[in-house]
Scaffold this motif. Structure first.
Motif, short mmCIF file in Angstrom:
data_model
loop_
_atom_site.label_atom_id
_atom_site.label_comp_id
_atom_site.label_asym_id
_atom_site.label_seq_id
_atom_site.Cartn_x
_atom_site.Cartn_y
_atom_site.Cartn_z
N ILE A 70 0.86 -1.18 0.00
CA ILE A 70 0.00 0.00 0.00
C ILE A 70 0.90 1.24 0.00
CG2 ILE A 70 -0.13 0.14 2.55
CD1 ILE A 70 -3.11 0.94 2.15
N CYS A 71 0.45 2.31 -0.67
CA CYS A 71 1.18 3.59 -0.58
C CYS A 71 0.47 4.48 0.42
CB CYS A 71 1.21 4.30 -1.93
SG CYS A 71 2.28 3.49 -3.11
N LEU A 72 1.21 4.93 1.41
CA LEU A 72 0.65 5.83 2.43
C LEU A 72 1.73 6.83 2.86
CD1 LEU A 72 -1.38 3.93 5.16
CD2 LEU A 72 -2.22 5.60 3.53
N GLY A 73 1.29 7.94 3.43
CA GLY A 73 2.21 8.99 3.81
C GLY A 73 3.01 8.63 5.06
N VAL A 74 4.34 8.62 4.87
CA VAL A 74 5.26 8.36 5.99
C VAL A 74 6.48 9.28 5.80
CG1 VAL A 74 4.58 5.95 6.39
CG2 VAL A 74 6.35 6.46 4.71
N PRO A 75 7.15 9.64 6.90
CA PRO A 75 8.34 10.47 6.73
C PRO A 75 9.48 9.69 6.09
CG PRO A 75 7.96 9.97 9.06
CD PRO A 75 6.83 9.37 8.31
N ALA A 76 10.19 10.36 5.17
CA ALA A 76 11.29 9.68 4.49
C ALA A 76 12.39 10.67 4.19
CB ALA A 76 10.78 9.05 3.21
N ILE A 77 13.59 10.14 4.01
CA ILE A 77 14.73 10.98 3.59
C ILE A 77 14.73 11.01 2.07
CG2 ILE A 77 17.24 11.27 3.68
CD1 ILE A 77 15.71 11.51 6.42
N ILE A 78 14.64 12.22 1.52
CA ILE A 78 14.60 12.39 0.07
C ILE A 78 15.90 13.03 -0.39
CG2 ILE A 78 13.32 13.40 -1.87
CD1 ILE A 78 11.68 11.30 -0.25
N GLY A 79 16.57 12.33 -1.33
CA GLY A 79 17.84 12.82 -1.85
C GLY A 79 18.00 12.44 -3.31
N ALA A 80 19.23 12.41 -3.78
CA ALA A 80 19.50 12.19 -5.21
C ALA A 80 18.90 10.89 -5.74
CB ALA A 80 20.99 12.21 -5.45
N ASN A 81 18.80 9.88 -4.88
CA ASN A 81 18.26 8.58 -5.33
C ASN A 81 16.75 8.48 -5.20
OD1 ASN A 81 20.87 7.53 -5.85
ND2 ASN A 81 21.13 7.29 -3.63
N GLY A 82 16.11 9.55 -4.83
CA GLY A 82 14.67 9.49 -4.57
C GLY A 82 14.47 9.23 -3.08
#
Ligand SMILES: NC(=O)c1ccc[n+]([C@@H]2O[C@H](COP(=O)([O-])OP(=O)(O)OC[C@H]3O[C@@H](n4cnc5c(N)ncnc54)[C@H](O)[C@@H]3O)[C@@H](O)[C@H]2O)c1
Ligand SMILES: O=C(O)C[C@H](O)C(=O)O
Length: 308
Positions: free
Chosen positions: A263-275
């Motif tokens: 499932i896709c749901l909103g969670v905190p993530a580290i976003i950088g050059a690799n997505g």
């Protein structure tokens, strides 16, 4: 860095404008299905370049995806927005077909692309892109949490009578009127929990107004919002383009995180050059865990309407 934005409507154009204004990309390609529309928006935006002081080259095309070849990032905003009184989920019938076709075209010309999904119902559209693109999961990012968190901070600042720069907070779970989960327990004013300043009634007001933030604007505007959505996308594109490793809540494919799978749901993530570089597991209260699970159930039901 080349960025494609599919859909040159309200959100797509706003997103292109903010990306250009921040001057971190060499090229933005706008794509639309309406004859001449993307070309016109691109020309209009380019005529702001000398006024606003940016060097990003913005071009437009009516459906010629060869012009998008070699994009590092693509943003999907194509599809219909809701009208007052509608839910985002009601858009699935038209938008699923559009998002699927657009994804296929994007991946054909840019096999290494990172896709940011904006079209609604966004969590389900992000899931659809996972199921149809063949891209690895770290390259598919749904935009919802960045916008919802900005609206949460707006409402917190209002209730606290504080400048927004004093306020921090995050919204996770679903990008829907009922499934958003503003993490009030973790929101702060300069590091002090906001719960120390706001009484129960004020806390409830902030949470409820945040959850219906999109619906409130849709009622006022007659269509859904575009400035804050465009700005939220530009923050995500910049995090990738400049390898910022910013922590941003995004709709991501979960494989066990937060007790959810497939499932896709909103969670905190580290976003950088690799997505998506890492999903961050924050500790939720028992009530928050329950609300997260309820949001997942609702999104799963909407996902059930997809045909691949
Ligand atoms: N995730 C979020 O936080 C968020 C925020 C705002 C809007 N949205 C969603 O974004 C979408 C766009 O909203 P908008 O206000 O920009 O709508 P809009 O109508 O202004 O623009 C949509 C554009 O998509 C184009 N389009 C339609 N089919 C296409 C196709 N097959 N290929 C290329 N272009 C195509 C249309 O011609 C139109 O110009 C809606 O689904 C809306 O609900 C999501
Ligand atoms: O509210 C909408 O339908 C558009 C978007 O998802 C938003 O939150 O502004």
């Amino acid at each position: 860095m080349k960025v494609t934005v599919v859909g040159a409507g309200a959100v797509g154009a706003s997103c292109a404008e903010y990306i250009a204004m921040k001057n971190f990309c060499s090229e933005v390609v706008l794509v639309d299905i309406k004859e001449g529309f993307a070309e016109g928006k691109a020309m209009d935006l380019m005529q702001t370049a000398s006024l606003n002081g940016f060097d990003t080259k913005i071009t437009g095309t009516t459906g010629d995806y060869s012009k998008t070849a070699g994009s590092h990032v693509a943003v999907i905003t194509s599809g219909i927005p809701r009208k007052p009184g509608m839910t985002r989920e009601e858009l699935i019938g038209i938008n699923a077909g559009i998002v699927k076709e657009v994804t296929e075209n994007l991946v054909k010309h840019s096999p290494e692309v990172i896709i940011i999904v904006v079209s609604n119902p966004m969590d389900t559209m992000a899931y659809l892109v996972h199921k149809t693109s063949g891209l690895p999961k770290h390259k598919i990012i749904g935009m919802g949490g960045a916008l919802d968190s900005a609206r949460f901070k707006y409402r917190l600042a209002e209730a606290l009578e504080a400048p927004i720069s004093d306020v921090d907070g995050m919204v996770i779970a679903a990008h829907s009127d009922t499934g958003m989960l503003p993490l009030l327990s973790k929101a702060t004013r300069n590091g002090v929990p906001v719960t120390e300043f706001l009484d129960e009634e004020q806390q409830k007001y902030v949470i409820e107004e945040t959850k219906v933030g999109g619906a409130t604007l849709t009622k006022l505007l007659g269509t859904s919002a575009w400035y804050a959505p465009g700005a939220a996308v530009s923050v995500m594109v910049q995090a990738i383009a400049c390898d910022q490793k910013k922590m941003i809540p995004c709709s991501l494919m979960l494989e066990g995180e937060y007790g959810q799978n497939d499932i896709c749901l909103g969670v905190p993530a580290i976003i950088g050059a690799n997505g998506v570089e890492k999903i961050i597991n924050v500790t939720l209260t028992a009530e928050e865990q329950l609300k997260f699970a309820e949001a997942a159930n609702a999104v799963r039901e909407v996902n059930g309407d997809l045909k691949f």
